[in-house]
Write a protein that holds these residues in place. Structure first.
Motif, PDB file in Angstrom:
ATOM      1  N   UNK A 181       0.827  -1.208   0.000  1.00  0.00           N
ATOM      2  CA  UNK A 181       0.000   0.000   0.000  1.00  0.00           C
ATOM      3  C   UNK A 181       0.853   1.246   0.000  1.00  0.00           C
ATOM      4  N   UNK A 182       0.189   2.415  -0.001  1.00  0.00           N
ATOM      5  CA  UNK A 182       0.945   3.653  -0.141  1.00  0.00           C
ATOM      6  C   UNK A 182       0.984   4.467   1.145  1.00  0.00           C
ATOM      7  N   UNK A 183       0.541   3.874   2.251  1.00  0.00           N
ATOM      8  CA  UNK A 183       0.454   4.665   3.484  1.00  0.00           C
ATOM      9  C   UNK A 183       1.805   5.142   3.985  1.00  0.00           C
ATOM     10  N   UNK A 184       2.822   4.283   3.877  1.00  0.00           N
ATOM     11  CA  UNK A 184       4.134   4.709   4.371  1.00  0.00           C
ATOM     12  C   UNK A 184       4.656   5.882   3.553  1.00  0.00           C
ATOM     13  N   UNK A 185       4.379   5.833   2.250  1.00  0.00           N
ATOM     14  CA  UNK A 185       4.810   6.934   1.389  1.00  0.00           C
ATOM     15  C   UNK A 185       4.051   8.210   1.737  1.00  0.00           C
ATOM     16  N   UNK A 186       2.767   8.066   2.008  1.00  0.00           N
ATOM     17  CA  UNK A 186       1.981   9.238   2.406  1.00  0.00           C
ATOM     18  C   UNK A 186       2.494   9.808   3.726  1.00  0.00           C
ATOM     19  N   UNK A 187       2.847   8.899   4.627  1.00  0.00           N
ATOM     20  CA  UNK A 187       3.399   9.348   5.910  1.00  0.00           C
ATOM     21  C   UNK A 187       4.672  10.151   5.665  1.00  0.00           C
ATOM     22  N   UNK A 188       5.520   9.637   4.771  1.00  0.00           N
ATOM     23  CA  UNK A 188       6.771  10.335   4.465  1.00  0.00           C
ATOM     24  C   UNK A 188       6.479  11.741   3.922  1.00  0.00           C
ATOM     25  N   UNK A 189       5.446  11.841   3.067  1.00  0.00           N
ATOM     26  CA  UNK A 189       5.090  13.152   2.508  1.00  0.00           C
ATOM     27  C   UNK A 189       4.683  14.117   3.613  1.00  0.00           C
TER      28      UNK A 189
END
Lengths: 287, 379
Positions: free
Chosen positions: A172-180
């Protein structure tokens, strides 16, 4: 409970069936895999180590090894970048034609390699669609190194993408969103979060891609033109030597390919053993 | 930091996630977005974080347009429902992330980062666990790492998506009280999403009840519970009895009871529904003239409270009443007893004659007069 325990105790009949099945599998493997592999090395060394090294040191053999390495060195990085980009697009965005992109990525798996080669001849060959234009501008693709690279890129295109897509989907993309939200730029997000999360799957995909790039015969054979010392990759060179009854030479070059395969297999097995869960996209999500 | 959301719309294909949502949030407020799944609450939170954008509408922070600021530059702390911790980094590295990715000019030194992370670890009561990986932590610990990571960038707005959703009951209660204290200590403005009414009512200064992309009601927990503004809020928050009623000449009739109360203005004649909370149903074994005649069904003793089923033949309904467990014991309540039931007050909504739906704008509160025999005085 008792029954289960009893039925688990191997009866004599069962033991003999096990033995038969195992014996069959082992015989099959020895006959069709181990024996041919051993034969490669036996044949290569039939006339001694001296003949073997001499065959490998032959300028045409060396040229084929160099060419194979060159083709792989160009096509594997290309497909690595493409695979990452495709997997990213497929798993992080919704767009029209996403299903088509997925199908296209798989195309090289379903098309016969010979057909893949022919496509390039039809497109860029002297009589092909773009042939005249290329000739005018003095660009030679077919029967030259660029053609070999094109054919190899086509054939090995799915390996990296297919390895990454299921994993990235599962993560999923949650970790990337968190990074953003924590202030990371796009590159920081990619290098600090995305890439570390897929690194083993990526390495695995690159490995498979490389093995195929070096071993590809069909597609490359069509576009190569078989010019000795110039457009013969190792698999093509093996065939030529073999057809000329130069068994030691053929098997010597083949043994290099076989060794590459063995190394790939070893590294692949190690990766599966060490990072099996991640590779199977079973990485726990958010735990 | 004041947040001003006005007329937000967001659509996903055929699904209307936000439908004309306006809300203002005051500095230091602790706001709960409460609603069932699909009500748009998470979409709203993601818009505040900069991870999603409205199709129309406008968000201002201290008067300045927030939507034109990217998620990266907003400096909003976001805690994901499943925490989204970086699985390949230690707890320490997770918390330090927001500091490490800063442009060089604004990046604190190595020692400063270490010092701040240690401080945050202490703050979220995880000192000594900096070298662990997320997979080695319990759910409650992960949640606190996610919180520390979000706090590391020193946000003035903290957003939490179902912060306690994945935790077991006991950890949940402890952690939410702790979070409330933290909010006060740090002077943050906090917005959190939840589908758990108990969580929203206990934690928040203000509760925003959402349904189908719209805001149903905004109010303090007490207002939302005691004076629900719409049928949805009544049914979503707390337990409630739903009784069909008729309106005639400004009076309310339910079953055989015509309530004696001040006439209702502008309600019109027709049908509607009365909502009564279980604790607002009074009943007595003494037979009284006014009130529904009824029989007690099961009496459930649940610790400090007792739930009583009351079968009311005139309504064709079984009502739920609630009273203190001690009181239920003292009165010797048991199934089969005959009782008279009097609602202390009812909130009524009239049906819209055109749509057949309850009309939230025709909402009235009825305080019936029961004369001499009022139960209110007996209790």
């Amino acid at each position: 409970m008792n029954e289960i325990v009893l039925s688990r105790r191997p009866s004599k009949a069962r033991v003999s069936w096990h033995a038969v099945l195992i014996a069959f599998a082992v015989t099959f493997l020895v006959l069709f895999l181990v024996l041919p592999l051993a034969a490669v090395f036996v044949e290569a060394l039939r006339k001694g180590v001296g003949a073997y090294t001499a065959a490998l040191a032959h300028s045409e053999a060396l040229a084929s090894i160099r060419l194979t390495l060159l083709v792989a060195a160009i096509s594997v990085p290309l497909n690595t970048v493409f695979g990452l980009a495709a997997a990213w697009a497929m798993t992080r965005f919704d767009f029209r034609g996403k299903a088509w992109l997925g199908a296209f990525i798989d195309l090289p798996f379903s098309v016969s390699p010979v057909v893949s080669g022919l496509i390039y001849v039809l497109l860029f060959g002297a009589q092909g669609w773009f042939g005249p234009w290329l000739a005018e501008h003095d660009i030679k693709l077919i029967f030259a190194v660029p053609g070999l690279v094109l054919a190899t890129v086509f054939v090995t295109l799915p390996f990296v993408a297919r390895e990454l897509i299921p994993l990235m989907q599962a993560q999923g993309s949650e970790e990337e969103e968190a990074a953003r939200t924590l202030g990371a730029t796009g590159w920081q997000m990619f290098f600090r979060v995305t890439l570390p999360n897929v690194k083993w799957a990526l390495l695995y995909g690159v490995l498979l891609c490389n093995a195929r790039a070096m071993g590809e015969f069909g597609a490359v054979s069509v576009v190569s033109g078989h010019i000795r010392g110039l457009t013969n990759t190792m698999p093509l060179h093996v065939e030529i030597l073999y057809n000329e009854y130069d068994y030691v030479g053929a098997f010597a070059v083949a043994s290099i390919l076989a060794l590459l395969a063995l190394v790939t297999l070893a590294v692949k097995t190690f990766l599966e053993w060490r990072y099996g869960a991640e590779l199977a996209a079973r990485a726990p999500r958010g735990h | 930091m004041t947040l001003e959301l006005s007329h937000l719309h967001r659509r996903f294909a055929d699904f209307r996630a936000l439908d004309d949502v306006s809300l203002s949030i005051a500095p230091g407020e602790f706001v709960a977005l409460l609603g069932p799944s699909g009500s748009g609450k998470t979409t709203l939170l993601r818009i505040l974080a900069g991870l999603d954008f409205p199709d129309a509408g406008d968000v201002r922070r201290d008067g300045r347009d927030l939507l034109s600021v990217s998620a990266r530059e907003r400096g909003v702390g976001l805690v994901f429902q499943h925490y989204a911790l970086f699985r390949h980094m230690t707890v320490f590295e997770n918390i330090a992330f927001g500091l490490r990715v800063r442009p060089r000019a604004k990046r604190p030194s190595r020692a400063e980062i270490a010092e701040r992370v240690e401080k945050l670890l202490k703050r979220v009561q995880l000192d000594g666990l900096g070298n662990r990986y997320p997979a080695q932590l319990s759910g409650g610990q992960r949640q606190r790492v996610a919180l520390a990571r979000a706090l590391a960038i020193e946000p003035d707005l903290l957003l939490l998506d179902e912060p306690f959703g994945a935790l077991d009951a006991q950890v949940r209660v402890t952690l939410r009280r702790w979070l409330r204290h933290l909010h006060e200590e740090l002077g943050l403005t906090t917005v959190f999403v939840t589908h758990d009414q108990e969580e929203a009512l206990e934690l928040a200064d203000r509760v925003v009840v959402m349904n189908q992309g719209r805001i149903e009601q905004v109010g303090t927990p007490d207002e939302v519970y005691q004076q629900p503004g719409t049928p949805f809020v009544f049914e979503f928050i707390g337990r409630v009895n739903k009784i069909p009623v008729k309106f005639a000449g400004g009076r309310v009739q339910a079953g055989d009871q015509r309530f004696d109360a001040d006439p209702l203005d502008g309600i019109g004649d027709g049908s509607g529904v009365a909502y009564v909370r279980p604790e607002h149903l009074a009943f007595t074994t003494t037979s009284l003239d006014s009130g529904w005649k009824a029989t007690l069904g099961h009496v459930f003793f649940a610790g400090s409270v007792a739930h009583v089923e009351i079968e009311v033949p005139a309504l064709g309904l079984t009502l739920d009443a609630e009273l203190g467990g001690d009181e239920a014991q003292r009165r010797g309540l048991a199934a089969g007893m005959s009782v008279t039931v009097q609602p202390r007050h009812l909130t009524v909504f009239a049906h819209d004659p055109k749509t057949g739906q309850l009309d939230p704008s025709r909402r009235r509160v009825v305080h019936p007069r029961y004369g001499q025999a009022a139960l209110a005085r007996m209790r």
